[in-house]
Each structure stands twice: as structure tokens, then as C-alpha cells.
Design a protein around this motif. Structure first.
Motif, PDB file in Angstrom:
ATOM      1  N   VAL A  86      -0.343   9.330  -1.182  1.00 37.09           N
ATOM      2  CA  VAL A  86       0.801  10.207  -1.432  1.00 37.09           C
ATOM      3  C   VAL A  86       2.065   9.403  -1.128  1.00 37.09           C
ATOM      4  CG1 VAL A  86       1.857  12.435  -0.958  1.00 37.09           C
ATOM      5  CG2 VAL A  86      -0.617  12.171  -0.681  1.00 37.09           C
ATOM      6  N   PHE A  87       2.942   9.276  -2.150  1.00 32.33           N
ATOM      7  CA  PHE A  87       4.177   8.515  -1.982  1.00 32.33           C
ATOM      8  C   PHE A  87       5.168   8.965  -3.042  1.00 32.33           C
ATOM      9  CE2 PHE A  87       1.510   6.359  -4.891  1.00 32.33           C
ATOM     10  CZ  PHE A  87       2.274   5.570  -5.726  1.00 32.33           C
ATOM     11  N   PHE A  88       6.293   8.307  -3.148  1.00 29.49           N
ATOM     12  CA  PHE A  88       7.390   8.768  -3.990  1.00 29.49           C
ATOM     13  C   PHE A  88       6.981   9.058  -5.429  1.00 29.49           C
ATOM     14  CE2 PHE A  88       7.435   4.188  -4.496  1.00 29.49           C
ATOM     15  CZ  PHE A  88       7.688   4.020  -5.858  1.00 29.49           C
ATOM     16  N   ALA A  89       6.009   8.328  -5.958  1.00 29.20           N
ATOM     17  CA  ALA A  89       5.655   8.480  -7.370  1.00 29.20           C
ATOM     18  C   ALA A  89       4.898   9.773  -7.665  1.00 29.20           C
ATOM     19  CB  ALA A  89       4.834   7.280  -7.834  1.00 29.20           C
ATOM     20  N   ASN A  90       4.250  10.358  -6.662  1.00 27.99           N
ATOM     21  CA  ASN A  90       3.462  11.560  -6.934  1.00 27.99           C
ATOM     22  C   ASN A  90       3.742  12.704  -5.955  1.00 27.99           C
ATOM     23  OD1 ASN A  90       2.147  10.705  -4.632  1.00 27.99           O
ATOM     24  ND2 ASN A  90       0.237  10.187  -5.661  1.00 27.99           N
ATOM     25  N   ALA A  91       4.824  12.622  -5.207  1.00 31.66           N
ATOM     26  CA  ALA A  91       5.133  13.657  -4.216  1.00 31.66           C
ATOM     27  C   ALA A  91       5.316  15.023  -4.874  1.00 31.66           C
ATOM     28  CB  ALA A  91       6.373  13.268  -3.417  1.00 31.66           C
ATOM     29  N   ASN A  92       5.965  15.082  -6.030  1.00 35.75           N
ATOM     30  CA  ASN A  92       6.157  16.362  -6.709  1.00 35.75           C
ATOM     31  C   ASN A  92       4.840  16.958  -7.196  1.00 35.75           C
ATOM     32  OD1 ASN A  92       8.923  16.366  -6.299  1.00 35.75           O
ATOM     33  ND2 ASN A  92       9.344  15.340  -8.237  1.00 35.75           N
ATOM     34  N   SER A  93       3.953  16.124  -7.727  1.00 39.72           N
ATOM     35  CA  SER A  93       2.661  16.651  -8.183  1.00 39.72           C
ATOM     36  C   SER A  93       1.796  17.071  -7.000  1.00 39.72           C
ATOM     37  CB  SER A  93       1.935  15.644  -9.072  1.00 39.72           C
ATOM     38  OG  SER A  93       1.662  14.456  -8.388  1.00 39.72           O
ATOM     39  N   VAL A 111      -6.480  16.057   5.106  1.00 40.27           N
ATOM     40  CA  VAL A 111      -5.971  14.807   4.541  1.00 40.27           C
ATOM     41  C   VAL A 111      -6.747  13.593   5.071  1.00 40.27           C
ATOM     42  CG1 VAL A 111      -3.665  15.708   4.045  1.00 40.27           C
ATOM     43  CG2 VAL A 111      -4.146  14.730   6.285  1.00 40.27           C
ATOM     44  N   SER A 112      -8.001  13.829   5.440  1.00 43.67           N
ATOM     45  CA  SER A 112      -8.836  12.732   5.962  1.00 43.67           C
ATOM     46  C   SER A 112      -8.989  11.595   4.963  1.00 43.67           C
ATOM     47  CB  SER A 112     -10.237  13.257   6.322  1.00 43.67           C
ATOM     48  OG  SER A 112     -10.154  14.260   7.284  1.00 43.67           O
ATOM     49  N   ASN A 113      -8.963  11.923   3.671  1.00 45.97           N
ATOM     50  CA  ASN A 113      -9.145  10.917   2.627  1.00 45.97           C
ATOM     51  C   ASN A 113      -7.844  10.605   1.898  1.00 45.97           C
ATOM     52  OD1 ASN A 113     -12.011  10.682   2.988  1.00 45.97           O
ATOM     53  ND2 ASN A 113     -12.177  12.697   2.054  1.00 45.97           N
ATOM     54  N   ALA A 114      -6.737  10.812   2.596  1.00 47.39           N
ATOM     55  CA  ALA A 114      -5.422  10.559   1.991  1.00 47.39           C
ATOM     56  C   ALA A 114      -4.576   9.732   2.944  1.00 47.39           C
ATOM     57  CB  ALA A 114      -4.727  11.887   1.682  1.00 47.39           C
ATOM     58  N   HIS A 115      -3.525   9.169   2.389  1.00 44.59           N
ATOM     59  CA  HIS A 115      -2.580   8.412   3.213  1.00 44.59           C
ATOM     60  C   HIS A 115      -1.170   8.729   2.732  1.00 44.59           C
ATOM     61  CE1 HIS A 115      -1.244   5.229   5.895  1.00 44.59           C
ATOM     62  NE2 HIS A 115      -0.406   4.873   4.943  1.00 44.59           N
ATOM     63  N   PHE A 116      -0.274   9.009   3.670  1.00 44.70           N
ATOM     64  CA  PHE A 116       1.129   9.280   3.372  1.00 44.70           C
ATOM     65  C   PHE A 116       1.915   8.004   3.640  1.00 44.70           C
ATOM     66  CE2 PHE A 116      -0.872  13.265   3.944  1.00 44.70           C
ATOM     67  CZ  PHE A 116      -0.227  14.126   3.091  1.00 44.70           C
ATOM     68  N   LYS A 146      -3.572   7.508  11.692  1.00 44.75           N
ATOM     69  CA  LYS A 146      -2.583   7.178  12.725  1.00 44.75           C
ATOM     70  C   LYS A 146      -1.235   6.807  12.096  1.00 44.75           C
ATOM     71  CE  LYS A 146      -1.948   4.444  16.873  1.00 44.75           C
ATOM     72  NZ  LYS A 146      -2.487   3.475  17.806  1.00 44.75           N
ATOM     73  N   ALA A 147      -1.275   6.042  11.013  1.00 50.86           N
ATOM     74  CA  ALA A 147      -0.033   5.631  10.348  1.00 50.86           C
ATOM     75  C   ALA A 147       0.686   6.829   9.735  1.00 50.86           C
ATOM     76  CB  ALA A 147      -0.329   4.588   9.276  1.00 50.86           C
ATOM     77  N   SER A 148      -0.065   7.721   9.095  1.00 46.46           N
ATOM     78  CA  SER A 148       0.543   8.922   8.511  1.00 46.46           C
ATOM     79  C   SER A 148       1.114   9.812   9.604  1.00 46.46           C
ATOM     80  CB  SER A 148      -0.491   9.698   7.691  1.00 46.46           C
ATOM     81  OG  SER A 148      -0.942   8.941   6.586  1.00 46.46           O
ATOM     82  N   GLN A 149       0.395   9.934  10.706  1.00 44.49           N
ATOM     83  CA  GLN A 149       0.865  10.750  11.829  1.00 44.49           C
ATOM     84  C   GLN A 149       2.174  10.189  12.393  1.00 44.49           C
ATOM     85  OE1 GLN A 149      -0.707  13.737  13.246  1.00 44.49           O
ATOM     86  NE2 GLN A 149       1.421  13.804  13.903  1.00 44.49           N
ATOM     87  N   THR A 150       2.273   8.879  12.467  1.00 39.13           N
ATOM     88  CA  THR A 150       3.501   8.242  12.952  1.00 39.13           C
ATOM     89  C   THR A 150       4.677   8.574  12.040  1.00 39.13           C
ATOM     90  OG1 THR A 150       2.246   6.443  13.963  1.00 39.13           O
ATOM     91  CG2 THR A 150       4.576   6.021  13.520  1.00 39.13           C
ATOM     92  N   LEU A 151       4.456   8.519  10.724  1.00 37.12           N
ATOM     93  CA  LEU A 151       5.521   8.879   9.784  1.00 37.12           C
ATOM     94  C   LEU A 151       5.960  10.325   9.983  1.00 37.12           C
ATOM     95  CD1 LEU A 151       4.667   7.344   6.290  1.00 37.12           C
ATOM     96  CD2 LEU A 151       6.738   7.029   7.613  1.00 37.12           C
ATOM     97  N   ILE A 152       4.997  11.218  10.142  1.00 35.51           N
ATOM     98  CA  ILE A 152       5.318  12.637  10.327  1.00 35.51           C
ATOM     99  C   ILE A 152       6.035  12.850  11.650  1.00 35.51           C
ATOM    100  CG2 ILE A 152       4.271  14.901  10.720  1.00 35.51           C
ATOM    101  CD1 ILE A 152       2.300  14.085   8.433  1.00 35.51           C
ATOM    102  N   ASP A 153       5.586  12.173  12.693  1.00 38.63           N
ATOM    103  CA  ASP A 153       6.256  12.291  13.990  1.00 38.63           C
ATOM    104  C   ASP A 153       7.716  11.840  13.905  1.00 38.63           C
ATOM    105  OD1 ASP A 153       3.928  13.230  15.130  1.00 38.63           O
ATOM    106  OD2 ASP A 153       3.387  11.312  16.060  1.00 38.63           O
ATOM    107  N   ASN A 154       7.967  10.787  13.142  1.00 42.18           N
ATOM    108  CA  ASN A 154       9.313  10.227  13.057  1.00 42.18           C
ATOM    109  C   ASN A 154      10.224  10.943  12.064  1.00 42.18           C
ATOM    110  OD1 ASN A 154       8.865   8.240  14.996  1.00 42.18           O
ATOM    111  ND2 ASN A 154       8.038   6.828  13.494  1.00 42.18           N
TER     112      ASN A 154
END
Length: 163
Positions: A86-93, A111-116, A146-154
């Protein structure tokens, strides 16, 4: 083979196959570069930059198509399994993949099989959570890396009841 010597038809021998081809030697005078040589290298650099940019955009478009959100209803609970990047190119979808239904009591987003990857992905997840919360639906997001959680935390929603 690259490290073996190579004999040219004119009798000249190269110690190995790593040598510079004569592409711009005619664009120098007295071993000093001319403006034509500077322009040549500037044009090559511009071409490389454009190529890298286009490659990145095509890659983002291709990877953006591999996002999948599957829903599994279980009474008043809806479980969404998210797979992909999940990133800028598909956030709307990503946001459009959710059916905002008032009859639900609880929504679980796995979201176990996804990455933000970026802030736009975090904003998309926040938008989904906010839309459900506006309808009075309890939302749980599980399986964040962990990386996605860090983004959400920040950058995202810090509601501990959700994340």
C-alpha cells in the motif's frame, strides 16, 4: 574471459576486456574537454535521469496493481484481509475496497500480508478507520509489520483501541 588479453586486428593488444571505447576522443583538444564534450555528458546524464524516473513510475504502477482486499462477513463482524503493498499509487483504491456499512458492529482489518510504505498509505488507512468510526463501527487493525507500525506511530492515528 574478461581478464584475458585481447588482440585487435591492427595488432594492438589490450591486457583485458575492460577498456574504454573511443566515443568522444574527437571532442577534446590538447587533452582538454571542449564544450561539445561537456554538452555530450550533460545530455547523457539527462537521459539517464529521465530513464530512472520513468522506470520508477512504471514500477510503481505495476506493483500498485497487486493490492488485494478480501472481505469475509461473519454476522455483525466483517474481516478484511489485505494483501500487497500500500503506497501512493494505490492508496485511493485501498480506501475504495472497503464497503462502509452501518449494519456492522465490528470491522477487523488484517494487514499481516500487507506493507504500508508511505504517508499516503497511512492516510488511506486512517481514512478507512475514520469512516467506520463515524458510522459507530468498532475497528481493529491487526498484523502490522514493525515498519508499518512505525509509520503509523509517527504519522497516523494513534488510537490504541484500533492499532
Amino acid at each position: 574471459m574478461l581478464f584475458q588479453s585481447f588482440a585487435f586486428p591492427n595488432g594492438t593488444t589490450a591486457k583485458n576486456r575492460f577498456f574504454k571505447s573511443a566515443m568522444e576522443e574527437q571532442l577534446a583538444t590538447d587533452n582538454q574537454p571542449t564544450q561539445a564534450l561537456v554538452n555530450l555528458y550533460r545530455t547523457w546524464a539527462l537521459g539517464v535521469g529521465v530513464g530512472v524516473l520513468l522506470s520508477a513510475l512504471f514500477f510503481a504502477d505495476k506493483i500498485g496493481r497487486y493490492l488485494r482486499v478480501q472481505s469475509s462477513p461473519a454476522g455483525e463482524l466483517m474481516v478484511y484481509d489485505v494483501t500487497g503493498q500500500v503506497f501512493f499509487a494505490n492508496a485511493n483504491s485501498f480506501v475504495a475496497s472497503f464497503g462502509f456499512d452501518q449494519t456492522l458492529k465490528t470491522v477487523k482489518i488484517d494487514v499481516s500480508n500487507a506493507h504500508f510504505w508511505d504517508i499516503s498509505a497511512v492516510n488511506a488507512l486512517d481514512k478507512v478507520v475514520a469512516n467506520y468510526q463515524r458510522l459507530g463501527v468498532v475497528v481493529q487493525v491487526v498484523g502490522l509489520s514493525k515498519a508499518s507500525q512505525t509509520l503509523i506511530d509517527n504519522f497516523g492515528n494513534k488510537d490504541p483501541a484500533v492499532f
